[in-house]
Design a protein around this motif. Structure first.
Motif, PDB file in Angstrom:
ATOM      1  N   ILE A 134     -12.742   9.303  -9.795  1.00 41.53           N
ATOM      2  CA  ILE A 134     -13.044   8.581  -8.558  1.00 41.53           C
ATOM      3  C   ILE A 134     -13.632   9.533  -7.528  1.00 41.53           C
ATOM      4  O   ILE A 134     -14.663   9.248  -6.917  1.00 41.53           O
ATOM      5  CB  ILE A 134     -11.788   7.874  -8.023  1.00 41.53           C
ATOM      6  CG1 ILE A 134     -11.387   6.779  -9.014  1.00 41.53           C
ATOM      7  CG2 ILE A 134     -12.024   7.314  -6.628  1.00 41.53           C
ATOM      8  CD1 ILE A 134      -9.986   6.271  -8.854  1.00 41.53           C
TER       9      ILE A 134
ATOM     10  N   LEU B 245     -17.593   9.675  -5.451  1.00 38.56           N
ATOM     11  CA  LEU B 245     -17.650   9.396  -4.013  1.00 38.56           C
ATOM     12  C   LEU B 245     -18.709  10.240  -3.313  1.00 38.56           C
ATOM     13  O   LEU B 245     -18.875  11.422  -3.625  1.00 38.56           O
ATOM     14  CB  LEU B 245     -16.294   9.699  -3.360  1.00 38.56           C
ATOM     15  CG  LEU B 245     -15.145   8.763  -3.692  1.00 38.56           C
ATOM     16  CD1 LEU B 245     -13.843   9.320  -3.129  1.00 38.56           C
ATOM     17  CD2 LEU B 245     -15.412   7.373  -3.143  1.00 38.56           C
TER      18      LEU B 245
ATOM     19  N   ALA C 287     -10.294  10.571  -1.129  1.00 30.42           N
ATOM     20  CA  ALA C 287     -11.481  10.829  -0.308  1.00 30.42           C
ATOM     21  C   ALA C 287     -12.199  12.089  -0.754  1.00 30.42           C
ATOM     22  O   ALA C 287     -11.606  13.014  -1.321  1.00 30.42           O
ATOM     23  CB  ALA C 287     -11.077  10.978   1.160  1.00 30.42           C
TER      24      ALA C 287
ATOM     25  N   ALA D  25      -5.057   6.403  -0.987  1.00 22.57           N
ATOM     26  CA  ALA D  25      -6.518   6.499  -0.978  1.00 22.57           C
ATOM     27  C   ALA D  25      -6.945   7.879  -1.459  1.00 22.57           C
ATOM     28  O   ALA D  25      -6.196   8.848  -1.363  1.00 22.57           O
ATOM     29  CB  ALA D  25      -7.076   6.228   0.412  1.00 22.57           C
TER      30      ALA D  25
ATOM     31  N   ALA E 199     -16.641   9.976   2.154  1.00 26.24           N
ATOM     32  CA  ALA E 199     -16.322   8.597   1.793  1.00 26.24           C
ATOM     33  C   ALA E 199     -14.942   8.572   1.138  1.00 26.24           C
ATOM     34  O   ALA E 199     -14.444   9.600   0.676  1.00 26.24           O
ATOM     35  CB  ALA E 199     -17.361   8.052   0.820  1.00 26.24           C
ATOM     36  N   TYR E 200     -14.341   7.387   1.120  1.00 27.95           N
ATOM     37  CA  TYR E 200     -13.050   7.242   0.455  1.00 27.95           C
ATOM     38  C   TYR E 200     -12.958   5.874  -0.202  1.00 27.95           C
ATOM     39  O   TYR E 200     -13.725   4.966   0.099  1.00 27.95           O
ATOM     40  CB  TYR E 200     -11.887   7.435   1.437  1.00 27.95           C
ATOM     41  CG  TYR E 200     -11.654   6.269   2.362  1.00 27.95           C
ATOM     42  CD1 TYR E 200     -10.734   5.278   2.044  1.00 27.95           C
ATOM     43  CD2 TYR E 200     -12.367   6.142   3.548  1.00 27.95           C
ATOM     44  CE1 TYR E 200     -10.523   4.193   2.883  1.00 27.95           C
ATOM     45  CE2 TYR E 200     -12.168   5.066   4.393  1.00 27.95           C
ATOM     46  CZ  TYR E 200     -11.247   4.092   4.053  1.00 27.95           C
ATOM     47  OH  TYR E 200     -11.054   3.025   4.884  1.00 27.95           O
ATOM     48  N   GLU E 201     -12.009   5.744  -1.121  1.00 26.79           N
ATOM     49  CA  GLU E 201     -11.680   4.466  -1.750  1.00 26.79           C
ATOM     50  C   GLU E 201     -10.171   4.321  -1.743  1.00 26.79           C
ATOM     51  O   GLU E 201      -9.446   5.299  -1.927  1.00 26.79           O
ATOM     52  CB  GLU E 201     -12.169   4.403  -3.198  1.00 26.79           C
ATOM     53  CG  GLU E 201     -13.652   4.250  -3.345  1.00 26.79           C
ATOM     54  CD  GLU E 201     -14.094   4.053  -4.796  1.00 26.79           C
ATOM     55  OE1 GLU E 201     -13.234   3.806  -5.686  1.00 26.79           O
ATOM     56  OE2 GLU E 201     -15.301   4.165  -5.039  1.00 26.79           O
ATOM     57  N   SER E 202      -9.711   3.098  -1.555  1.00 30.28           N
ATOM     58  CA  SER E 202      -8.277   2.818  -1.600  1.00 30.28           C
ATOM     59  C   SER E 202      -7.822   2.722  -3.055  1.00 30.28           C
ATOM     60  O   SER E 202      -8.346   1.908  -3.816  1.00 30.28           O
ATOM     61  CB  SER E 202      -7.974   1.509  -0.879  1.00 30.28           C
ATOM     62  OG  SER E 202      -8.265   1.636   0.486  1.00 30.28           O
ATOM     63  N   TRP E 203      -6.888   3.573  -3.411  1.00 29.15           N
ATOM     64  CA  TRP E 203      -6.245   3.572  -4.725  1.00 29.15           C
ATOM     65  C   TRP E 203      -4.798   3.950  -4.493  1.00 29.15           C
ATOM     66  O   TRP E 203      -4.522   4.960  -3.849  1.00 29.15           O
ATOM     67  CB  TRP E 203      -6.875   4.603  -5.664  1.00 29.15           C
ATOM     68  CG  TRP E 203      -8.212   4.204  -6.175  1.00 29.15           C
ATOM     69  CD1 TRP E 203      -9.422   4.425  -5.574  1.00 29.15           C
ATOM     70  CD2 TRP E 203      -8.490   3.499  -7.372  1.00 29.15           C
ATOM     71  NE1 TRP E 203     -10.428   3.905  -6.327  1.00 29.15           N
ATOM     72  CE2 TRP E 203      -9.879   3.327  -7.458  1.00 29.15           C
ATOM     73  CE3 TRP E 203      -7.696   2.993  -8.400  1.00 29.15           C
ATOM     74  CZ2 TRP E 203     -10.488   2.681  -8.513  1.00 29.15           C
ATOM     75  CZ3 TRP E 203      -8.305   2.361  -9.452  1.00 29.15           C
ATOM     76  CH2 TRP E 203      -9.693   2.206  -9.504  1.00 29.15           C
TER      77      TRP E 203
END
Length: 72
Positions: free
Chosen positions: A25, A29, A48, A46, A33-37
């Motif tokens: 992940i 990115l 990042a 999250a 940027a980040y993603e919720s996990w």
């Protein structure tokens, strides 16, 4: 349902199938940027890419370096 990262499973229960890979992940990115996990094992919410460094967002709201969480 609880989700567990590959890294947590490898370190704590190698026979358990993982739901996602933190570094996969992170590597996709864009910078800053980040993603919720959510990883129930490590307790973060999250992932990042902060200026090229993998950071994990902990329940207290602080961003913590990957190594401080996974390799402690």
């Amino acid at each position: 349902m609880a989700d567990f990262s590959k890294q947590w499973c490898d370190a704590n229960d190698p026979d358990m199938p993982h739901d996602f890979d933190i570094m996969e992940i992170f590597n996709r990115l864009s910078v800053n940027a980040y993603e919720s996990w959510i990883c129930e094992g490590y307790g973060f919410g999250a992932i990042a890419n902060v200026n090229g460094e993998c950071m994990l967002n902990m329940p207290n709201g602080k961003w913590v370096p990957y190594d401080d969480v996974v390799n402690k």
